[in-house]
Design a protein around this motif. Structure first.
Motif, PDB file in Angstrom:
ATOM      1  N   ASP A 258       0.862  -1.182   0.000  1.00 17.11           N
ATOM      2  CA  ASP A 258       0.000   0.000   0.000  1.00 17.11           C
ATOM      3  C   ASP A 258       0.898   1.231   0.000  1.00 17.11           C
ATOM      4  O   ASP A 258       2.062   1.164   0.434  1.00 17.11           O
ATOM      5  CB  ASP A 258      -0.909   0.018   1.237  1.00 17.11           C
ATOM      6  N   ARG A 259       0.350   2.360  -0.425  1.00 16.72           N
ATOM      7  CA  ARG A 259       1.184   3.562  -0.545  1.00 16.72           C
ATOM      8  C   ARG A 259       1.765   3.992   0.797  1.00 16.72           C
ATOM      9  O   ARG A 259       2.914   4.425   0.894  1.00 16.72           O
ATOM     10  CB  ARG A 259       0.377   4.707  -1.160  1.00 16.72           C
ATOM     11  N   GLU A 260       0.953   3.870   1.844  1.00 19.24           N
ATOM     12  CA  GLU A 260       1.410   4.305   3.166  1.00 19.24           C
ATOM     13  C   GLU A 260       2.531   3.415   3.727  1.00 19.24           C
ATOM     14  O   GLU A 260       3.162   3.767   4.743  1.00 19.24           O
ATOM     15  CB  GLU A 260       0.254   4.357   4.156  1.00 19.24           C
ATOM     16  N   ASP A 261       2.800   2.282   3.079  1.00 18.82           N
ATOM     17  CA  ASP A 261       3.891   1.412   3.540  1.00 18.82           C
ATOM     18  C   ASP A 261       5.260   2.076   3.398  1.00 18.82           C
ATOM     19  O   ASP A 261       6.243   1.612   3.983  1.00 18.82           O
ATOM     20  CB  ASP A 261       3.898   0.095   2.757  1.00 18.82           C
ATOM     21  N   CYS A 262       5.328   3.162   2.642  1.00 18.00           N
ATOM     22  CA  CYS A 262       6.600   3.876   2.497  1.00 18.00           C
ATOM     23  C   CYS A 262       7.134   4.353   3.845  1.00 18.00           C
ATOM     24  O   CYS A 262       8.343   4.572   4.001  1.00 18.00           O
ATOM     25  CB  CYS A 262       6.451   5.059   1.543  1.00 18.00           C
ATOM     26  N   ALA A 263       6.236   4.511   4.824  1.00 21.33           N
ATOM     27  CA  ALA A 263       6.650   4.971   6.156  1.00 21.33           C
ATOM     28  C   ALA A 263       7.614   3.997   6.823  1.00 21.33           C
ATOM     29  O   ALA A 263       8.371   4.389   7.725  1.00 21.33           O
ATOM     30  CB  ALA A 263       5.422   5.184   7.032  1.00 21.33           C
ATOM     31  N   TYR A 264       7.594   2.743   6.394  1.00 24.02           N
ATOM     32  CA  TYR A 264       8.487   1.738   6.983  1.00 24.02           C
ATOM     33  C   TYR A 264       9.931   1.877   6.491  1.00 24.02           C
ATOM     34  O   TYR A 264      10.839   1.291   7.062  1.00 24.02           O
ATOM     35  CB  TYR A 264       7.988   0.333   6.675  1.00 24.02           C
ATOM     36  N   PHE A 274      10.589   4.645  -3.799  1.00 22.88           N
ATOM     37  CA  PHE A 274       9.472   3.710  -3.644  1.00 22.88           C
ATOM     38  C   PHE A 274       8.166   4.339  -4.108  1.00 22.88           C
ATOM     39  O   PHE A 274       7.380   3.714  -4.843  1.00 22.88           O
ATOM     40  CB  PHE A 274       9.355   3.278  -2.176  1.00 22.88           C
ATOM     41  N   LEU A 275       7.923   5.583  -3.698  1.00 20.26           N
ATOM     42  CA  LEU A 275       6.673   6.263  -4.052  1.00 20.26           C
ATOM     43  C   LEU A 275       6.573   6.510  -5.556  1.00 20.26           C
ATOM     44  O   LEU A 275       5.490   6.373  -6.144  1.00 20.26           O
ATOM     45  CB  LEU A 275       6.563   7.590  -3.297  1.00 20.26           C
ATOM     46  N   GLU A 276       7.701   6.855  -6.181  1.00 20.84           N
ATOM     47  CA  GLU A 276       7.691   7.054  -7.639  1.00 20.84           C
ATOM     48  C   GLU A 276       7.295   5.765  -8.363  1.00 20.84           C
ATOM     49  O   GLU A 276       6.473   5.774  -9.287  1.00 20.84           O
ATOM     50  CB  GLU A 276       9.071   7.508  -8.110  1.00 20.84           C
ATOM     51  N   ILE A 277       7.921   4.657  -7.964  1.00 15.45           N
ATOM     52  CA  ILE A 277       7.621   3.360  -8.589  1.00 15.45           C
ATOM     53  C   ILE A 277       6.191   2.940  -8.277  1.00 15.45           C
ATOM     54  O   ILE A 277       5.442   2.512  -9.169  1.00 15.45           O
ATOM     55  CB  ILE A 277       8.612   2.281  -8.099  1.00 15.45           C
ATOM     56  N   ASP A 279       3.545   4.743  -7.506  1.00 10.02           N
ATOM     57  CA  ASP A 279       2.518   5.556  -8.163  1.00 10.02           C
ATOM     58  C   ASP A 279       2.327   5.154  -9.624  1.00 10.02           C
ATOM     59  O   ASP A 279       1.194   5.088 -10.125  1.00 10.02           O
ATOM     60  CB  ASP A 279       2.871   7.042  -8.059  1.00 10.02           C
ATOM     61  N   VAL A 280       3.448   4.868 -10.309  1.00  8.60           N
ATOM     62  CA  VAL A 280       3.340   4.418 -11.709  1.00  8.60           C
ATOM     63  C   VAL A 280       2.580   3.091 -11.771  1.00  8.60           C
ATOM     64  O   VAL A 280       1.680   2.906 -12.612  1.00  8.60           O
ATOM     65  CB  VAL A 280       4.741   4.275 -12.346  1.00  8.60           C
ATOM     66  N   CYS A 281       2.943   2.169 -10.892  1.00  3.78           N
ATOM     67  CA  CYS A 281       2.293   0.846 -10.884  1.00  3.78           C
ATOM     68  C   CYS A 281       0.814   0.948 -10.503  1.00  3.78           C
ATOM     69  O   CYS A 281      -0.035   0.281 -11.109  1.00  3.78           O
ATOM     70  CB  CYS A 281       3.015  -0.080  -9.905  1.00  3.78           C
ATOM     71  N   TYR A 282       0.521   1.778  -9.541  1.00  4.05           N
ATOM     72  CA  TYR A 282      -0.873   1.927  -9.088  1.00  4.05           C
ATOM     73  C   TYR A 282      -1.735   2.553 -10.179  1.00  4.05           C
ATOM     74  O   TYR A 282      -2.855   2.085 -10.459  1.00  4.05           O
ATOM     75  CB  TYR A 282      -0.910   2.780  -7.823  1.00  4.05           C
ATOM     76  N   GLN A 283      -1.223   3.607 -10.798  1.00  4.95           N
ATOM     77  CA  GLN A 283      -1.990   4.311 -11.834  1.00  4.95           C
ATOM     78  C   GLN A 283      -2.278   3.422 -13.041  1.00  4.95           C
ATOM     79  O   GLN A 283      -3.298   3.584 -13.721  1.00  4.95           O
ATOM     80  CB  GLN A 283      -1.237   5.565 -12.272  1.00  4.95           C
ATOM     81  N   ASN A 284      -1.391   2.474 -13.290  1.00  2.86           N
ATOM     82  CA  ASN A 284      -1.581   1.580 -14.443  1.00  2.86           C
ATOM     83  C   ASN A 284      -2.300   0.277 -14.086  1.00  2.86           C
ATOM     84  O   ASN A 284      -2.471  -0.585 -14.943  1.00  2.86           O
ATOM     85  CB  ASN A 284      -0.228   1.261 -15.068  1.00  2.86           C
ATOM     86  N   GLN A 339      21.398  -3.309  -3.135  1.00  2.00           N
ATOM     87  CA  GLN A 339      21.269  -2.731  -1.802  1.00  2.00           C
ATOM     88  C   GLN A 339      19.965  -1.956  -1.653  1.00  2.00           C
ATOM     89  O   GLN A 339      19.297  -2.016  -0.619  1.00  2.00           O
ATOM     90  CB  GLN A 339      22.466  -1.821  -1.503  1.00  2.00           C
ATOM     91  N   ILE A 340      19.605  -1.221  -2.695  1.00  5.16           N
ATOM     92  CA  ILE A 340      18.348  -0.462  -2.683  1.00  5.16           C
ATOM     93  C   ILE A 340      17.162  -1.410  -2.541  1.00  5.16           C
ATOM     94  O   ILE A 340      16.260  -1.201  -1.710  1.00  5.16           O
ATOM     95  CB  ILE A 340      18.212   0.376  -3.978  1.00  5.16           C
ATOM     96  N   MET A 341      17.144  -2.470  -3.338  1.00  7.23           N
ATOM     97  CA  MET A 341      16.025  -3.417  -3.289  1.00  7.23           C
ATOM     98  C   MET A 341      16.009  -4.189  -1.969  1.00  7.23           C
ATOM     99  O   MET A 341      14.933  -4.485  -1.437  1.00  7.23           O
ATOM    100  CB  MET A 341      16.090  -4.356  -4.502  1.00  7.23           C
ATOM    101  N   ASN A 342      17.183  -4.492  -1.428  1.00 10.59           N
ATOM    102  CA  ASN A 342      17.246  -5.140  -0.107  1.00 10.59           C
ATOM    103  C   ASN A 342      16.659  -4.241   0.973  1.00 10.59           C
ATOM    104  O   ASN A 342      15.957  -4.711   1.881  1.00 10.59           O
ATOM    105  CB  ASN A 342      18.695  -5.492   0.243  1.00 10.59           C
ATOM    106  N   THR A 343      16.945  -2.958   0.886  1.00  9.39           N
ATOM    107  CA  THR A 343      16.403  -1.997   1.853  1.00  9.39           C
ATOM    108  C   THR A 343      14.878  -1.976   1.798  1.00  9.39           C
ATOM    109  O   THR A 343      14.199  -1.987   2.835  1.00  9.39           O
ATOM    110  CB  THR A 343      16.959  -0.583   1.573  1.00  9.39           C
ATOM    111  N   ILE A 344      14.344  -1.960   0.589  1.00  7.21           N
ATOM    112  CA  ILE A 344      12.882  -1.973   0.421  1.00  7.21           C
ATOM    113  C   ILE A 344      12.294  -3.270   0.959  1.00  7.21           C
ATOM    114  O   ILE A 344      11.289  -3.264   1.678  1.00  7.21           O
ATOM    115  CB  ILE A 344      12.511  -1.772  -1.070  1.00  7.21           C
ATOM    116  N   ASN A 345      12.932  -4.386   0.650  1.00  7.95           N
ATOM    117  CA  ASN A 345      12.435  -5.694   1.103  1.00  7.95           C
ATOM    118  C   ASN A 345      12.417  -5.787   2.621  1.00  7.95           C
ATOM    119  O   ASN A 345      11.420  -6.224   3.227  1.00  7.95           O
ATOM    120  CB  ASN A 345      13.303  -6.816   0.535  1.00  7.95           C
TER     121      ASN A 345
END
Length: 459
Positions: A258-264, A274-277, A279-284, A339-345
């Motif tokens: 969910d969008r609010e998960d960015c807070a984690y 994360f929000l840029e990616i 938003d594109v995925c959500y809008q499509n 490293q970026i993707m590990n951080t998100i995961n």
């Protein structure tokens, strides 16, 4: 004297029939190698160009042919590779069928059925799945991985039945080759571990079994790591492993987020990415929240949009972000992207377990279907029926307890299916490309149980 002549005659007939099976298999695969040629698929360039995201063995395989046939023109080496892949597929199908014929005492009709099953699975990929080519004719790691897996299962059966240490060494070597070809094939290592423990416990050699299991697993892992590091050192000048394995988990994280998960996410720059990616995925309409109700709709939505999330959106944006922060050389770029993707995961996954579990359950059921058929309404019911028949026949075999070999073949085929589908379901959608490894084995085991049933009826 008559008995001796009779035995010699019978042996010669068996040898001739085995040769006939091999020739038949060769003609089948080589025909399509000639007819289709080397087929370039979407993923083919990443293997040809020896992309850092790929496991080393298949790019090395192609590089060998590029070296050997460099004098014949730019693309001839791909044709040569496809011919070798086709020969490998033919020999693998024959080797499995020939071993089963001897071990399970099949007559010629059932022997041809067993041989025909891997060939028919290849033909279904060529025609029914509208791929336009068989995997043996495609420049994809499946071009060698499927054949290697058939070899592996053939020797695994021999190990389970005869407990031969020599056969165990062959199985371990094949697992090493499989894992060095595709990360998905770690399920073959799990299957090997289960098999070693099963054999050891059956022989009541518990400590020896645990030691052998650890020795095989560690040796395979170290061998795979050494090959990966050496390959990238020769190619890129640094001892690094192939990259981008993380992206599969990150794709699941985005799909269920969910969008609010960015807070984690604590890092503000990665949070903005994360929000840029997202938003594109959500809008499509790529994300799980956009899927319609119903299992088939959810599974179809996930499969339809997985590549849209990963390949079209997430990966380019992550790589662009990594390039801005780590420079453009391949190794640094991919390390930073990982490293970026590990951080998100690490930030998102613990909070998405329930939704991920739901996607996994949907995907797992889909994988069971695509292992034996296609995910279409009529074939879904067929899949349910054929699994029910398989399980009932296996229960009959176990209750009867007479033909241990058939029980082992059927039971370990089922274990192989569950391991493969389980692993694939965790990280990607279960298209036939990822579940095909056990399709022929399922129907071969079913054939063996039917053969045993018919034998009992005749008696």
């Amino acid at each position: 004297m008559r008995s001796k002549r009779s035995n010699t005659y019978k042996k010669n007939n068996n040898d001739f029939f085995s040769i006939f099976m091999l020739i038949f298999s060769m003609i089948f695969y080589l025909f399509f190698a000639v007819y289709d040629g080397a087929v370039i698929c979407v993923d083919s360039p990443s293997y040809i160009e020896m992309n850092i995201s790929r496991e080393p063995l298949y790019p090395m395989f192609l590089a060998l042919f590029r070296f050997l046939f460099s004098f014949r023109g730019a693309d001839f080496y791909l044709t040569a590779a496809v011919f070798v892949q086709s020969i490998l597929a033919a020999v693998a199908a024959w080797s499995l069928a020939s071993y089963i014929r001897k071990e399970f005492c099949l007559n010629r009709l059932f022997s041809m059925i067993v041989l025909f099953l891997p060939l028919s699975v290849s033909a279904l990929c060529r025609f029914a799945a509208t791929r336009g080519s068989m995997y043996s004719s495609s420049i994809l790691s499946e071009g060698i991985a499927i054949a290697c897996y058939l070899f592996f299962f053939r020797y695994l059966l021999e190990y389970l039945i005869h407990h031969s240490r020599k056969t165990l060494k062959i199985c371990s070597l094949l697992v090493f080759l499989l894992i060095s070809t595709r990360k998905q094939m770690y399920f073959s290592l799990a299957l090997l571990v289960i098999s070693i423990l099963f054999v050891s416990f059956a022989d009541k050699k518990y400590m020896r079994g645990i030691f052998t299991t650890l020795l095989c697993a560690i040796s395979i892992f170290l061998g795979n790591t050494a090959l990966d590091l050496s390959y990238n050192y020769v190619l890129r000048g640094e001892f690094v492993r192939h990259s981008s394995d993380t992206r599969f988990i990150t794709t699941i994280a985005f799909y269920t987020a969910d969008r609010e998960d960015c807070a984690y996410i604590e890092d503000e720059e990665i949070q903005d990415l994360f929000l840029e990616i997202y938003d594109v995925c959500y809008q499509n309409g790529y994300l799980k929240s956009s899927a319609e109700k119903g299992w088939l709709n959810r599974v179809s939505h996930f499969g339809d949009h997985y590549d849209h999330i990963q390949i079209d959106t997430m990966w380019p944006m992550v790589n662009q972000f990594a390039k801005e922060h780590a420079g453009s050389d391949v190794v640094s770029l991919n390390k930073n992207a990982d490293q970026i993707m590990n951080t998100i995961n690490q930030a998102l996954i613990p909070h998405e377990i329930v939704k991920i579990a739901g996607t996994f359950a949907d995907n797992f059921l889909s994988g069971l279907v695509t292992t034996v058929a296609q995910r279409r309404s009529v074939l879904i019911w067929y899949s349910l029926f054929i699994y029910l028949v398989y399980i009932l026949l296996l229960i009959r075999q176990i209750r009867k307890g007479k033909n241990r070999k058939v029980i082992l073949a059927a039971a370990f085929t089922l274990v192989s299916i569950l391991l493969n589908v389980g692993l694939v379901s965790l990280v990607i959608f279960c298209q036939t490309r990822y579940t095909i490894y056990n399709m022929a084995l399922f129907y071969i085991s079913l054939t063996l149980m039917i053969h045993d049933l018919l034998t009992d009826v005749r008696v």
